[in-house]
Design a protein around this motif. Structure first.
Motif, PDB file in Angstrom:
ATOM      1  N   HIS A 233       0.824  -1.204   0.000  1.00 22.40           N
ATOM      2  CA  HIS A 233       0.000   0.000   0.000  1.00 22.40           C
ATOM      3  C   HIS A 233       0.861   1.258   0.000  1.00 22.40           C
ATOM      4  CE1 HIS A 233      -2.764  -3.102   1.536  1.00 22.40           C
ATOM      5  NE2 HIS A 233      -3.745  -2.342   1.082  1.00 22.40           N
ATOM      6  N   LEU A 234       2.083   1.154   0.500  1.00 21.66           N
ATOM      7  CA  LEU A 234       3.000   2.289   0.568  1.00 21.66           C
ATOM      8  C   LEU A 234       4.431   1.818   0.409  1.00 21.66           C
ATOM      9  CD1 LEU A 234       1.899   4.336   3.736  1.00 21.66           C
ATOM     10  CD2 LEU A 234       1.670   5.102   1.368  1.00 21.66           C
ATOM     11  N   LEU A 235       5.260   2.672  -0.176  1.00 21.93           N
ATOM     12  CA  LEU A 235       6.714   2.559  -0.079  1.00 21.93           C
ATOM     13  C   LEU A 235       7.191   3.655   0.870  1.00 21.93           C
ATOM     14  CD1 LEU A 235       9.594   1.568  -1.227  1.00 21.93           C
ATOM     15  CD2 LEU A 235       9.455   3.693  -2.541  1.00 21.93           C
ATOM     16  N   VAL A 236       8.076   3.304   1.785  1.00 23.10           N
ATOM     17  CA  VAL A 236       8.664   4.292   2.686  1.00 23.10           C
ATOM     18  C   VAL A 236      10.158   4.375   2.421  1.00 23.10           C
ATOM     19  CG1 VAL A 236       9.157   4.883   5.089  1.00 23.10           C
ATOM     20  CG2 VAL A 236       6.894   4.061   4.455  1.00 23.10           C
ATOM     21  N   LEU A 237      10.637   5.609   2.248  1.00 22.21           N
ATOM     22  CA  LEU A 237      12.062   5.881   2.035  1.00 22.21           C
ATOM     23  C   LEU A 237      12.532   6.749   3.197  1.00 22.21           C
ATOM     24  CD1 LEU A 237      14.443   5.582  -0.022  1.00 22.21           C
ATOM     25  CD2 LEU A 237      13.744   7.787  -0.935  1.00 22.21           C
ATOM     26  N   THR A 238      13.443   6.220   4.006  1.00 23.37           N
ATOM     27  CA  THR A 238      13.870   6.909   5.224  1.00 23.37           C
ATOM     28  C   THR A 238      15.266   7.505   5.122  1.00 23.37           C
ATOM     29  OG1 THR A 238      14.668   4.797   6.107  1.00 23.37           O
ATOM     30  CG2 THR A 238      12.435   5.460   6.715  1.00 23.37           C
ATOM     31  N   SER A 239      15.888   7.479   3.949  1.00 24.54           N
ATOM     32  CA  SER A 239      17.293   7.868   3.794  1.00 24.54           C
ATOM     33  C   SER A 239      17.568   9.287   4.286  1.00 24.54           C
ATOM     34  CB  SER A 239      17.713   7.771   2.330  1.00 24.54           C
ATOM     35  OG  SER A 239      17.614   6.465   1.856  1.00 24.54           O
ATOM     36  N   ARG A 240      18.818   9.485   4.700  1.00 29.19           N
ATOM     37  CA  ARG A 240      19.283  10.822   5.080  1.00 29.19           C
ATOM     38  C   ARG A 240      19.687  11.621   3.838  1.00 29.19           C
ATOM     39  NH1 ARG A 240      19.678  11.163  10.437  1.00 29.19           N
ATOM     40  NH2 ARG A 240      19.741   9.228  11.637  1.00 29.19           N
ATOM     41  N   LEU A 241      20.121  10.937   2.802  1.00 31.46           N
ATOM     42  CA  LEU A 241      20.423  11.595   1.534  1.00 31.46           C
ATOM     43  C   LEU A 241      20.329  10.582   0.403  1.00 31.46           C
ATOM     44  CD1 LEU A 241      23.593  10.810   0.533  1.00 31.46           C
ATOM     45  CD2 LEU A 241      24.127  12.303   2.440  1.00 31.46           C
ATOM     46  N   GLU A 242      19.927  11.063  -0.750  1.00 33.35           N
ATOM     47  CA  GLU A 242      19.845  10.280  -1.982  1.00 33.35           C
ATOM     48  C   GLU A 242      20.098  11.227  -3.142  1.00 33.35           C
ATOM     49  OE1 GLU A 242      19.314   7.087  -2.564  1.00 33.35           O
ATOM     50  OE2 GLU A 242      18.486   6.290  -0.685  1.00 33.35           O
ATOM     51  N   GLY A 243      20.734  10.714  -4.192  1.00 35.84           N
ATOM     52  CA  GLY A 243      20.892  11.523  -5.387  1.00 35.84           C
ATOM     53  C   GLY A 243      19.628  11.585  -6.217  1.00 35.84           C
ATOM     54  N   GLY A 244      18.796  10.571  -6.088  1.00 38.30           N
ATOM     55  CA  GLY A 244      17.543  10.422  -6.834  1.00 38.30           C
ATOM     56  C   GLY A 244      17.220   8.944  -6.819  1.00 38.30           C
ATOM     57  N   ALA A 245      16.523   8.485  -5.782  1.00 45.56           N
ATOM     58  CA  ALA A 245      16.416   7.052  -5.498  1.00 45.56           C
ATOM     59  C   ALA A 245      15.681   6.304  -6.596  1.00 45.56           C
ATOM     60  CB  ALA A 245      15.720   6.837  -4.152  1.00 45.56           C
ATOM     61  N   ASN A 246      16.305   5.255  -7.108  1.00 47.04           N
ATOM     62  CA  ASN A 246      15.693   4.416  -8.123  1.00 47.04           C
ATOM     63  C   ASN A 246      14.406   3.787  -7.621  1.00 47.04           C
ATOM     64  OD1 ASN A 246      15.955   2.906 -10.773  1.00 47.04           O
ATOM     65  ND2 ASN A 246      15.908   1.190  -9.353  1.00 47.04           N
ATOM     66  N   VAL A 247      14.346   3.513  -6.329  1.00 45.97           N
ATOM     67  CA  VAL A 247      13.165   2.852  -5.772  1.00 45.97           C
ATOM     68  C   VAL A 247      11.928   3.742  -5.878  1.00 45.97           C
ATOM     69  CG1 VAL A 247      13.491   3.598  -3.374  1.00 45.97           C
ATOM     70  CG2 VAL A 247      12.381   1.419  -3.846  1.00 45.97           C
ATOM     71  N   ILE A 248      12.096   5.065  -5.876  1.00 40.28           N
ATOM     72  CA  ILE A 248      10.935   5.944  -6.085  1.00 40.28           C
ATOM     73  C   ILE A 248      10.411   5.772  -7.503  1.00 40.28           C
ATOM     74  CG2 ILE A 248      10.148   8.324  -6.240  1.00 40.28           C
ATOM     75  CD1 ILE A 248      11.832   9.056  -3.913  1.00 40.28           C
ATOM     76  N   SER A 249      11.314   5.691  -8.478  1.00 35.33           N
ATOM     77  CA  SER A 249      10.874   5.440  -9.857  1.00 35.33           C
ATOM     78  C   SER A 249      10.106   4.130  -9.937  1.00 35.33           C
ATOM     79  CB  SER A 249      12.084   5.402 -10.800  1.00 35.33           C
ATOM     80  OG  SER A 249      12.762   6.630 -10.800  1.00 35.33           O
ATOM     81  N   GLU A 250      10.600   3.102  -9.259  1.00 34.73           N
ATOM     82  CA  GLU A 250       9.923   1.803  -9.282  1.00 34.73           C
ATOM     83  C   GLU A 250       8.548   1.884  -8.639  1.00 34.73           C
ATOM     84  OE1 GLU A 250      13.926  -1.017  -9.308  1.00 34.73           O
ATOM     85  OE2 GLU A 250      13.043  -0.422  -7.383  1.00 34.73           O
ATOM     86  N   ALA A 251       8.433   2.664  -7.557  1.00 40.87           N
ATOM     87  CA  ALA A 251       7.130   2.828  -6.910  1.00 40.87           C
ATOM     88  C   ALA A 251       6.159   3.581  -7.814  1.00 40.87           C
ATOM     89  CB  ALA A 251       7.298   3.559  -5.578  1.00 40.87           C
TER      90      ALA A 251
END
Length: 343
Positions: A233-251
């Motif tokens: 139902h949700l993806l959660v991304l908790t990172s302190r920094l990302e350049g542009g997370a691939n997992v967001i594209s996948e979500a």
């Protein structure tokens, strides 16, 4: 800076310092590794010969694509010495952009040697020193929608985290937030991620054993991780920094709404007005976002709409076109192009 020969089939080497999955006990697919393999497949589809390797070791090729300015610096330097007229494309990761460019001479030197610099979302351009910004190109990461229909469970509200156990990912923030949820919540968290940090592995095991809302699954094949994402139902991304997370594209491709820490790498993809952010490291704020997504259908619908509006950005055709434009920009006009010279 070097130029490509006529835009004929090229030999392209992609350097990524991530470990090869077959070389280690667990299948550790970092975001950089997933990106490298996707780009290799895409560039082969454009007619080029592509290899992915942890380092440049003197191979004959027309073009070097190097992920991570600091870690790949030895490869970039050696390639530039051996192929002074050939182009080098440097891809900036999150640690490059938000840490290493400020404190690492190697990272800055890689930008000096680069013909082009790739960032994965437009806000990242601000972090590149002004004198190099003319070389920057934004190539957003794409993703395919998981094949087939994936039914979501109705008895629980599944939340997934796809993050290896590394401090920069703040991967156990979600476990603490899950403990703050009210007794009536149906939220369960499935966490996929390889145990890169031994201390975090011990903590993840302890949480998985004692926290009824949290289950750490360890490293799984990428296809299985995408199936878990697709049913969530949700993806959660908790990172302190990302350049542009691939997992967001996948979500986005899988039509799964996102809750993310408020960092430039996510804002550059989802937008400043996206309603699913929480302050970095704020356990209570994340718990509040989780509970609201579960209990407030109107808020969950806003998250869905916010992600739906951005889905077009992660089209594989769009990313393929961006690479084709970049390669054409490195090639001189065919009528005046000199023969390729290794230098």
């Amino acid at each position: 800076m070097g130029r490509l020969p006529y835009l004929r089939p090229l030999k392209i080497l992609i350097v990524t310092p991530s470990p090869r999955p077959e070389a280690i006990a667990e299948a550790v697919w970092t975001g950089n590794r997933v990106t490298s393999e996707r780009w290799a497949h895409m560039l082969r589809g454009l007619g080029h010969s592509v290899r992915v390797t942890p380092a440049y070791r003197g191979e004959d090729c027309h073009l070097l694509v190097a992920l991570h300015a600091r870690k790949s610096f030895p490869s970039i330097r050696r390639f530039r010495r051996e192929h002074p007229r050939a182009p080098v494309v440097v891809v900036l990761t999150g640690t490059d952009l938000y840490a290493d460019l400020r404190r690492s001479a190697r990272a800055r030197r890689s930008l000096e040697l680069a013909t082009r610099i790739i960032v994965l979302q437009p806000l990242a351009t601000r972090e590149v020193p002004a004198r190099y910004r003319g070389r920057v190109r934004v190539i957003r990461q794409s993703a395919d929608r998981p094949p087939g229909r994936i039914a979501r469970r109705k008895d629980v509200f599944e939340v997934c985290v796809l993050a290896n156990l590394r401090a920069v990912k703040d991967p156990l923030r979600i476990a603490g937030s899950a403990r703050l949820l009210p007794a009536g919540s149906r939220i369960v968290v499935l966490h996929v991620g390889a145990p890169i940090d031994g201390r975090l592995r011990a903590r993840a095991r302890k949480e998985s054993a004692s926290n009824p809302r949290y289950r750490w699954l360890g490293a799984v094949p990428h296809w299985r991780a995408l199936r878990i994402l697709g049913r969530s139902h949700l993806l959660v991304l908790t990172s302190r920094l990302e350049g542009g997370a691939n997992v967001i594209s996948e979500a986005l491709a899988a039509s799964v709404p996102v809750i993310s820490s408020r960092m430039a790498g996510s804002i550059g993809i989802l937008g400043t007005d996206y309603p699913g952010y929480f302050p970095i490291g704020d356990t209570r704020a994340l718990a509040a976002q989780l509970r609201r997504a579960e209990a407030d259908p109107a808020h969950y619908a806003r998250l869905q709409r916010g992600c739906r509006r951005k889905r077009f950005l992660v089209s594989p055709a769009r990313e393929r076109q961006a690479w084709a434009r970049l390669l054409r920009g490195l090639a001189p006009p065919a009528a005046t192009s000199p023969p390729y010279n290794r230098g």
